[in-house]
Scaffold this motif. Structure first.
Motif: not given
Length: 181
Positions: A88, A139, A145-149
């Motif tokens: 982020k 991943r 985490p799934d929230s990261r690309r």
């Protein structure tokens, strides 16, 4: 060697000596050069995962290969993979990106990737930036985490590939002064 000569001899290598590991000292200097990369509002929106365990490295390499298209099979030869994961951005970069409708994090990841491949070249190593891979598999393999690309996989090792001549557009095709032509 001056900088222009230096960048003229850096190339995307697709053949590596699989028996020759990358020395830890060289890898540490490459990672330090990456850490020093600039970013919008100093957000540093990246996390680097270094994969050098031989078994895990081969599984990561398998996630980059596609039999149907016949691409990226060379990645298994490289002893090191550095995956760039987007983190982020900070508040300033996030607001600025929203106002300007620009994804500064992606630009920043491109800058850090350039630092990595140029630092590898300075260490006498070859590299290749790989963007085609099974992100879900990456991943899973690396507990991301799934929230990261996962944006890029940069493979590094001792190149066995001869220096190729670069095919680039002419300066006149890509540069104009004082206005778009």
């Amino acid at each position: 060697m001056d900088f222009l000569q230096f960048v003229s001899t850096r190339q995307s290598d697709r053949a590596f000596d699989p028996e020759r590991p990358v020395e830890k000292e060289k890898l540490d200097r490459i990672l330090e050069a990456a850490r020093m990369a600039p970013s919008a509002c100093n957000a540093q929106p990246w996390h680097m995962i270094v994969v050098d365990d031989p078994e895990l490295k081969n599984r990561v390499a398998d996630a980059t290969s596609t039999r149907a298209l016949g691409i990226n099979h060379f990645t298994k030869q490289a002893p090191v993979h550095i995956l760039l994961v987007e983190e982020k951005v900070n508040l300033s970069s996030g607001i600025g990106g929203w106002v300007k409708q620009k994804d500064y994090a992606q630009m920043d990841l491109g800058v850090v990737a350039a630092h990595i491949v140029l630092a590898a070249h300075a260490e006498g190593l070859g590299s290749c930036i790989v963007g085609w891979f099974d992100e879900e598999k990456m991943r899973e393999l690396l507990s991301i985490p799934d929230s990261r690309r996962v944006w890029l996989d940069i493979v590094i090792g001792y190149s066995t590939q001869a220096l190729r001549s670069k095919k680039r557009k002419s300066k006149e095709e890509i540069v104009s002064y004082n206005k778009y032509r």
